[in-house]
Design an enzyme around this catalytic site. Structure first.
Site, PDB file in Angstrom:
ATOM      1  N   GLY A  62      20.374  23.700  86.033  1.00  0.00           N
ATOM      2  CA  GLY A  62      20.273  22.568  85.108  1.00  0.00           C
ATOM      3  C   GLY A  62      19.101  22.780  84.179  1.00  0.00           C
ATOM      4  O   GLY A  62      18.270  23.664  84.429  1.00  0.00           O
TER       5      GLY A  62
ATOM      6  N   GLN B 258      15.393  37.618  72.156  1.00  0.00           N
ATOM      7  CA  GLN B 258      16.760  38.149  71.998  1.00  0.00           C
ATOM      8  C   GLN B 258      17.237  38.766  73.326  1.00  0.00           C
ATOM      9  O   GLN B 258      16.804  38.314  74.364  1.00  0.00           O
ATOM     10  CB  GLN B 258      16.844  39.174  70.840  1.00  0.00           C
TER      11      GLN B 258
ATOM     12  N   GLY C 275      18.468  31.667  78.262  1.00  0.00           N
ATOM     13  CA  GLY C 275      17.663  30.622  78.911  1.00  0.00           C
ATOM     14  C   GLY C 275      16.324  31.168  79.385  1.00  0.00           C
ATOM     15  O   GLY C 275      15.787  30.740  80.411  1.00  0.00           O
ATOM     16  N   LYS C 276      15.777  32.094  78.616  1.00  0.00           N
ATOM     17  CA  LYS C 276      14.511  32.731  79.010  1.00  0.00           C
ATOM     18  C   LYS C 276      13.358  31.738  79.033  1.00  0.00           C
ATOM     19  O   LYS C 276      12.480  31.819  79.881  1.00  0.00           O
ATOM     20  CB  LYS C 276      14.164  33.880  78.045  1.00  0.00           C
TER      21      LYS C 276
ATOM     22  N   ARG D 145       6.222  51.729  55.654  1.00  0.00           N
ATOM     23  CA  ARG D 145       4.763  51.729  55.497  1.00  0.00           C
ATOM     24  C   ARG D 145       4.289  51.001  54.249  1.00  0.00           C
ATOM     25  O   ARG D 145       3.334  51.389  53.613  1.00  0.00           O
ATOM     26  CB  ARG D 145       4.231  53.172  55.550  1.00  0.00           C
TER      27      ARG D 145
ATOM     28  N   ALA E 174      13.993  34.080  67.295  1.00  0.00           N
ATOM     29  CA  ALA E 174      14.149  33.589  68.672  1.00  0.00           C
ATOM     30  C   ALA E 174      14.076  32.066  68.695  1.00  0.00           C
ATOM     31  O   ALA E 174      13.493  31.454  67.809  1.00  0.00           O
ATOM     32  CB  ALA E 174      13.043  34.161  69.544  1.00  0.00           C
ATOM     33  N   GLY E 175      14.669  31.477  69.719  1.00  0.00           N
ATOM     34  CA  GLY E 175      14.559  30.030  69.880  1.00  0.00           C
ATOM     35  C   GLY E 175      14.537  29.731  71.364  1.00  0.00           C
ATOM     36  O   GLY E 175      15.558  29.842  72.033  1.00  0.00           O
ATOM     37  N   HIS E 176      13.364  29.428  71.887  1.00  0.00           N
ATOM     38  CA  HIS E 176      13.246  29.174  73.322  1.00  0.00           C
ATOM     39  C   HIS E 176      13.159  27.674  73.568  1.00  0.00           C
ATOM     40  O   HIS E 176      12.220  27.025  73.132  1.00  0.00           O
ATOM     41  CB  HIS E 176      12.018  29.899  73.884  1.00  0.00           C
ATOM     42  N   THR E 177      14.155  27.148  74.270  1.00  0.00           N
ATOM     43  CA  THR E 177      14.197  25.701  74.516  1.00  0.00           C
ATOM     44  C   THR E 177      13.618  25.405  75.894  1.00  0.00           C
ATOM     45  O   THR E 177      14.041  25.993  76.887  1.00  0.00           O
ATOM     46  CB  THR E 177      15.664  25.212  74.477  1.00  0.00           C
TER      47      THR E 177
ATOM     48  N   ARG F  84      27.872  29.128  69.525  1.00  0.00           N
ATOM     49  CA  ARG F  84      27.865  30.443  70.173  1.00  0.00           C
ATOM     50  C   ARG F  84      29.257  30.801  70.670  1.00  0.00           C
ATOM     51  O   ARG F  84      29.972  29.938  71.181  1.00  0.00           O
ATOM     52  CB  ARG F  84      26.890  30.451  71.352  1.00  0.00           C
TER      53      ARG F  84
ATOM     54  N   ASP G 190      19.729  34.226  74.124  1.00  0.00           N
ATOM     55  CA  ASP G 190      20.061  32.837  74.489  1.00  0.00           C
ATOM     56  C   ASP G 190      20.421  32.682  75.960  1.00  0.00           C
ATOM     57  O   ASP G 190      21.238  31.841  76.330  1.00  0.00           O
ATOM     58  CB  ASP G 190      21.223  32.300  73.627  1.00  0.00           C
TER      59      ASP G 190
END
Ligand code: IMP
Length: 419
Positions: free
Chosen positions: A409, A218, A15-16, A142, A39-42, A299, A13
């Site tokens: 920002g 992550q 800010g990638k 496997r 994952a959650g990319h905003t 968070r 988290d």
């Protein structure tokens, strides 16, 4: 041909998404190598907030092909939701998404097992319940299902039936739990994503064409091998995961940029030495809008941790840093940075020494005067208030890696490029 990497330097988290969006301007391929819909990319596109979980953020730039590498665990239902979001925002994805043949596939059964395990443990790890751990478990045992298996729906159904039988035999689930699974919707998602499934190798290794950006999900401290085990995710989020998850060896990487928030956050369980339980922590949480993009959980927040950042720089071979959310510190009178820990009377500067005892260390802080004004209007580093420059220069010199990008920002233009 150039290959550049973005990894999370902390507990995710950081800010990638925004930095990938920035750096994907001049590339033709954006690839992910690990994780899945945890994952959650905003990112902001035409002033609209878009959250992507599995499809790399590069999809927002129309020249990019996006690869979901073989080290990922891909959830077909989730892919359909993301495709709908792209459609709703008029983002063209035709011929622009490749799910590698050999990426493992999350099924509703894996999500159910994740949820049951989480409940049984009393929420100890605090997983996202997206089926990540159980799917990786099947891979290493496997018995996993791979994207290539989706090309033959009859075979897929047989594999899912066999896996369900194993789950009941092992008491991972009971028969009644199956009532909570809608496989018809799942199979229809699998059919809809068939056209994306392909071999990523010729695309990644097309020497004439490829400027590749590799997008980590992550963060390093959640890495299964290098993180705060067992409070980690089930993949190698650090740059080491690239060589297995995409097949691109480390000596082919031109740069590795670590993304660090100007403070630290963590979701889920596990040690967090600089965590704040006071007004400062609440302020970071509310000003920084620190709610998980995937689970909506609040968070945990704390001050910047140099010990952890130095460790992360080393593990990833960082060549540069992008510092995000600097603006969140605008209103603090005093800002603290953890320079080292104390553990059983000793000064600790190396994280690896105490990785297993992190919840017992005491962080030792250096204080910085806050700048108490908005950094939003700054366009170049020199525009920043003196106090902010002192803070940033200290972080960079202590970590020993140049800070090359500063985000001030959430919007695309709110970025300072220091190179
Ligand atoms: P899992 O990846 O869902 O198995 O969750 C394992 C741990 O990693 C939990 O503490 C999660 O909260 C954390 N985690 C997983 N994905 C992310 C992410 O993208 N950002 C931050 N934390 C994450």
């Amino acid at each position: 041909m150039s290959i550049n990497v973005i990894v999370g330097g902390q507990w995710g988290d950081e800010g990638k998404g925004k930095i990938v969006d920035l750096l994907s301007k001049n590339v033709n391929i954006v690839a992910r190598y690990q994780g899945g819909s945890n994952a959650g990319h905003t990112v902001y596109h035409n002033n609209k907030k878009i959250i992507l979980h599995q499809i790399p953020t590069g999809i927002l730039r129309e020249n990019n092909v996006c690869i979901l590498g073989k080290g990922m665990v891909v959830d077909p239902d989730g892919i359909i939701e993301e495709i709908e979001c792209l459609n709703n925002n008029n983002i063209d994805f035709n011929n622009r998404i490749i799910i590698d043949y050999y990426a493992h596939i999350v099924t509703p059964l894996h999500k159910l097992i994740d949820k049951i395990n989480e409940e049984k443990s009393g929420g100890k790890i605090g997983t996202t319940c997206k089926g990540i751990g159980p799917t990786y478990q099947d891979k290493y045992q496997r018995i996993g299902i791979r994207a290539i298996d989706l090309l033959d729906i009859k075979l897929l159904k047989k594999k899912i039936e066999e896996r369900t039988k194993i789950a009941i035999d092992r008491s991972e689930i009971c028969e009644d739990d199956l009532l909570n699974i809608n496989l018809n919707d799942y199979y229809s998602s699998c059919i809809k994503i068939k056209d994306f499934i392909n071999d990523s190798f010729p695309v990644l290794f097309n020497k004439d064409k490829s400027n590749i950006l590799i997008e980590g999900a992550q963060g390093t401290l959640l890495d299964i091998d290098h993180g705060t085990f067992p409070y980690v995710t089930s993949s190698n989020c650090s740059s080491g995961g690239i060589s297995t998850g995409l097949g691109i060896p480390g000596n082919k990487l031109d740069s590795v940029i670590g993304i660090f928030k100007a403070y630290v956050t963590r979701v889920g369980g596990g040690p967090f030495p600089t965590e704040l339980f006071d007004e400062n922590g609440k302020q970071l949480q509310s000003i920084g809008k620190e709610l998980g993009a995937t689970t909506g959980r609040v968070r945990r927040c704390g001050w910047f941790d140099i010990v952890a950042a130095k460790y992360s720089a080393c593990i990833n071979g960082l060549t540069g840093i992008a510092l995000t959310k600097l603006d969140i510190l605008d209103s603090f009178d005093t800002i603290y940075v953890c320079t080292h820990y104390e553990y059983k009377g000793s000064k600790i500067t190396e994280m690896s020494k105490v990785l297993n005892y992190l919840d017992e260390v005491t962080p030792v802080y250096k204080q910085f005067k806050g700048w108490n004004c908005s950094v939003e209007g700054s366009r170049v580093f020199e525009d920043l208030p003196e106090e902010a420059k002192v803070y940033i220069n200290f972080l960079s010199s202590e970590i020993g890696v140049p800070i090359e990008i500063i985000s001030i920002g959430p919007k695309r233009h709110q970025i300072l490029n220091l190179q």
